[in-house]
Write an enzyme that holds these catalytic residues in place. Structure first.
Site, short mmCIF file in Angstrom:
data_model
loop_
_atom_site.label_atom_id
_atom_site.label_comp_id
_atom_site.label_asym_id
_atom_site.label_seq_id
_atom_site.Cartn_x
_atom_site.Cartn_y
_atom_site.Cartn_z
N GLY A 121 0.75 -1.20 0.20
CA GLY A 121 -0.03 0.07 0.05
C GLY A 121 0.84 1.07 0.05
N TYR B 220 13.11 -13.62 -10.25
CA TYR B 220 11.98 -12.95 -10.00
C TYR B 220 10.76 -13.73 -10.60
CZ TYR B 220 8.72 -8.87 -10.51
OH TYR B 220 7.57 -7.96 -10.69
N ASN C 87 4.32 -3.33 -18.07
CA ASN C 87 5.29 -2.25 -17.55
C ASN C 87 4.43 -1.03 -16.94
OD1 ASN C 87 7.46 -0.30 -16.87
ND2 ASN C 87 8.61 -1.88 -18.34
N HIS D 100 12.43 0.88 -12.82
CA HIS D 100 11.87 0.46 -14.21
C HIS D 100 12.40 1.77 -15.09
CE1 HIS D 100 9.24 -2.74 -12.39
NE2 HIS D 100 9.60 -3.21 -13.44
N TRP E 148 19.90 4.10 -21.44
CA TRP E 148 20.48 2.71 -21.71
C TRP E 148 20.19 2.00 -22.82
CZ3 TRP E 148 19.13 -0.26 -16.03
CH2 TRP E 148 19.93 0.66 -15.10
N ARG F 206 8.08 -1.76 -25.58
CA ARG F 206 7.36 -2.16 -24.30
C ARG F 206 6.11 -1.59 -24.38
NH1 ARG F 206 11.30 -4.75 -23.98
NH2 ARG F 206 12.84 -5.00 -22.38
P1 NAP Z 1 6.59 -0.96 -5.66
O1 NAP Z 1 6.12 0.75 -5.93
O2 NAP Z 1 7.86 -1.17 -5.59
O3 NAP Z 1 5.86 -1.25 -4.27
C1 NAP Z 1 6.40 -2.33 -3.58
C2 NAP Z 1 5.52 -2.55 -2.25
O4 NAP Z 1 5.91 -3.81 -1.63
C3 NAP Z 1 6.05 -1.49 -1.21
O5 NAP Z 1 4.77 -1.02 -0.61
C4 NAP Z 1 6.72 -2.13 -0.36
O6 NAP Z 1 6.87 -1.52 0.97
C5 NAP Z 1 6.23 -3.37 -0.29
N1 NAP Z 1 7.06 -4.58 0.13
C6 NAP Z 1 8.39 -4.79 -0.40
N2 NAP Z 1 8.97 -5.59 0.46
C7 NAP Z 1 8.14 -5.82 1.69
C8 NAP Z 1 8.05 -6.80 2.81
N3 NAP Z 1 9.24 -7.52 3.05
N4 NAP Z 1 7.08 -6.88 3.41
C9 NAP Z 1 5.84 -6.23 3.11
N5 NAP Z 1 5.84 -5.26 2.12
C10 NAP Z 1 6.73 -5.02 1.26
O7 NAP Z 1 5.97 -1.79 -6.55
P2 NAP Z 1 4.87 -1.81 -7.72
O8 NAP Z 1 5.57 -1.22 -8.96
O9 NAP Z 1 3.49 -0.96 -6.96
O10 NAP Z 1 4.32 -3.24 -8.08
C11 NAP Z 1 3.01 -3.68 -7.47
C12 NAP Z 1 2.78 -5.14 -8.01
O11 NAP Z 1 2.64 -5.06 -9.30
C13 NAP Z 1 4.13 -6.06 -7.66
O12 NAP Z 1 3.39 -7.24 -7.23
C14 NAP Z 1 4.66 -6.08 -8.87
O13 NAP Z 1 5.56 -7.29 -9.12
C15 NAP Z 1 3.62 -5.99 -9.78
N6 NAP Z 1 4.22 -5.42 -11.17
C16 NAP Z 1 4.85 -4.28 -11.49
C17 NAP Z 1 5.14 -3.80 -12.51
C18 NAP Z 1 5.82 -2.46 -12.83
O14 NAP Z 1 6.22 -2.39 -13.69
N7 NAP Z 1 6.28 -1.79 -11.57
C19 NAP Z 1 4.79 -4.40 -13.79
C20 NAP Z 1 4.00 -5.88 -13.51
C21 NAP Z 1 3.53 -6.44 -12.47
P3 NAP Z 1 7.59 -0.58 1.55
O15 NAP Z 1 7.82 0.47 0.54
O16 NAP Z 1 7.06 0.00 2.81
O17 NAP Z 1 9.10 -1.21 1.97
P1 GDP Z 2 11.55 -4.74 -18.60
O1 GDP Z 2 10.33 -4.21 -19.11
O2 GDP Z 2 11.29 -5.84 -17.36
O3 GDP Z 2 12.88 -4.99 -19.41
O4 GDP Z 2 12.03 -3.53 -17.43
P2 GDP Z 2 12.29 -1.85 -17.58
O5 GDP Z 2 11.22 -1.17 -17.16
O6 GDP Z 2 13.70 -1.85 -16.59
O7 GDP Z 2 12.71 -1.74 -18.92
C1 GDP Z 2 13.79 -1.93 -19.59
C2 GDP Z 2 14.19 -1.39 -21.10
O8 GDP Z 2 14.49 0.01 -20.83
C3 GDP Z 2 15.54 -1.91 -21.73
O9 GDP Z 2 15.25 -1.88 -22.88
C4 GDP Z 2 16.58 -0.99 -21.08
O10 GDP Z 2 17.68 -0.89 -22.00
C5 GDP Z 2 15.74 0.50 -21.43
N1 GDP Z 2 16.27 1.62 -20.53
C6 GDP Z 2 16.67 2.74 -21.04
N2 GDP Z 2 17.11 3.60 -20.08
C7 GDP Z 2 16.71 2.81 -18.77
C8 GDP Z 2 17.07 3.28 -17.38
O11 GDP Z 2 17.33 4.34 -17.08
N3 GDP Z 2 16.45 2.15 -16.54
C9 GDP Z 2 15.94 1.14 -16.97
N4 GDP Z 2 15.41 0.02 -15.96
N5 GDP Z 2 15.82 0.50 -18.38
C10 GDP Z 2 15.99 1.75 -19.21
#
Ligand code: NAP
Ligand code: GDP
Length: 300
Positions: free
Chosen positions: A7, A123, A152, A166, A188, A195
């Site tokens: 959250g 992961y 993403n 990301h 990068w 994506r």
């Molecule tokens: P995020 O901003 O990194 O947030 C992660 C959350 O998990 C934070 O609230 C963090 O709490 C909590 N957390 C981490 N370790 C924990 C632990 N040991 N105990 C309790 N809480 C913990 O993640 P998000 O990007 O919102 O992602 C949400 C979900 O979507 C994840 O399951 C992720 O795998 C999935 N997802 C994300 C993406 C993406 O592009 N971001 C894409 C596809 C799927 P604290 O901050 O308080 O430590």
């Molecule tokens: P993915 O979709 O799981 O691969 O995760 P990312 O969100 O990290 O996206 C990665 C893609 O963005 C790759 O093609 C990277 O080369 C490109 N990229 C460019 N600049 C950045 C940067 O500053 N951070 C990250 N994470 N990726 C970058």
């Protein structure tokens, strides 16, 4: 009583809930803490967003942590939900779960059809086991728990770490710093990878829908199914941040998978009129949020 794990994170902070927790409220890698928390608060529904999340760099360099923490969090939350009588649960997977070598587009039936890309396999395997656990619990205990697969995600309150974020949050942060310092923007890879980006508030609305109305054992993909190249993304971020300098492509940094187009036809069947936030509009909201909150942003 709706519990949102994660959250304090990007997606979790966009979802409506009665109890929204981060790692300080309850460390989900510790079974006793999770069990006590459920005992005390008795949630009836759970959206499980918490995870150890990172971009390509974090996934490549901290594989052990990514595997251990994610598998523990998922196992504990689903088991605690079962023991304490939670009726509905939505767990987050990610498109990283899909096999590296697979026929595109990615669809829900293809998750286990081959090994994931090596850049994020630890992961990905931990997340795949969340699907396995949910199916097993549905079969053995008759629980109506489901999982979702967003592409993403980006939005306010993201992890804006320069190395471990990301691509969207890292680029916004790096572009902001480059503008302030009057320097070039380092990006990068080659800029050619594609994506599918989705705005966090869209994911929040979709997961609230899934909690109420999605009941299949198979996960459901949350995606716009629109591909954008990293180069196009960088140009949008640079425009929104009024960056006037040069781009420096760091081709020694990884590109990761070239593309991972997904099939959103299942979601379309359920929600044919769902309106996604257009990428430029979502990026504008994210950039505005970043500039407003800097330096009070999440980087670790
Ligand atoms: P995020 O901003 O990194 O947030 C992660 C959350 O998990 C934070 O609230 C963090 O709490 C909590 N957390 C981490 N370790 C924990 C632990 N040991 N105990 C309790 N809480 C913990 O993640 P998000 O990007 O919102 O992602 C949400 C979900 O979507 C994840 O399951 C992720 O795998 C999935 N997802 C994300 C993406 C993406 O592009 N971001 C894409 C596809 C799927 P604290 O901050 O308080 O430590
Ligand atoms: P993915 O979709 O799981 O691969 O995760 P990312 O969100 O990290 O996206 C990665 C893609 O963005 C790759 O093609 C990277 O080369 C490109 N990229 C460019 N600049 C950045 C940067 O500053 N951070 C990250 N994470 N990726 C970058």
């Amino acid at each position: 009583m709706r519990l949102i794990t994660g959250g304090t994170g990007m997606v979790g902070s966009a979802i409506e809930g009665d109890l929204k927790i981060g790692s300080k409220d309850c460390d989900l890698t510790k079974w006793t803490s999770v069990n006590n928390f459920f005992e005390q608060h008795k949630p009836t529904e759970v959206i499980h967003c918490a995870a150890k999340v990172g971009g390509i760099w974090g996934n490549m360099n901290y594989k052990g942590d990514f595997f251990r923490e994610n598998i523990l969090m998922n196992t504990h939350i689903i088991e605690a939900a079962r023991i304490h009588g939670v009726k509905r649960l939505v767990a987050f997977l990610s498109t990283c779960v899909f096999p590296d070598k697979v026929e595109y587009p990615l669809s829900e039936i293809k998750i286990h059809q081959g090994p994931p890309h090596t850049s994020n396999d630890a992961y990905a395997y931990a997340k795949r086991m969340c699907d396995v656990q949910i199916r097993a619990y549905r079969e053995q205990y008759g629980l109506n728990y489901v999982s979702v697969i967003p592409t993403n995600i980006y939005g306010p309150n993201d992890l804006f770490d320069l190395e471990n974020g990301h691509v969207v949050p890292s680029l916004i942060h790096r572009c902001f710093l480059a503008r302030e310092a009057g320097k070039d923007l380092e990006v990068w890879g080659s800029g050619t990878p594609l994506r599918e980006f989705i705005y966090s508030e869209d994911v929040a609305r979709l997961s609230e829908w899934a909690l109420k109305d999605y009941e299949e054992a198979e996960p459901i993909i949350f995606s716009t199914s629109e591909e954008t190249s990293i180069k196009e993304l960088v140009e949008m971020v640079a425009e929104l941040l009024r960056f006037k300098g040069k781009l420096k492509w760091q081709t020694d940094k990884p590109d990761g998978q070239f593309r991972k187009p997904s099939d959103n036809s299942k979601l379309k069947k359920y929600l044919p009129d769902f309106k996604y936030t257009p990428l430029f509009e979502g990026l504008k909201k994210t950039v505005d949020w970043f500039e407003e909150h800097y330096p009070e942003i999440r980087t670790k």
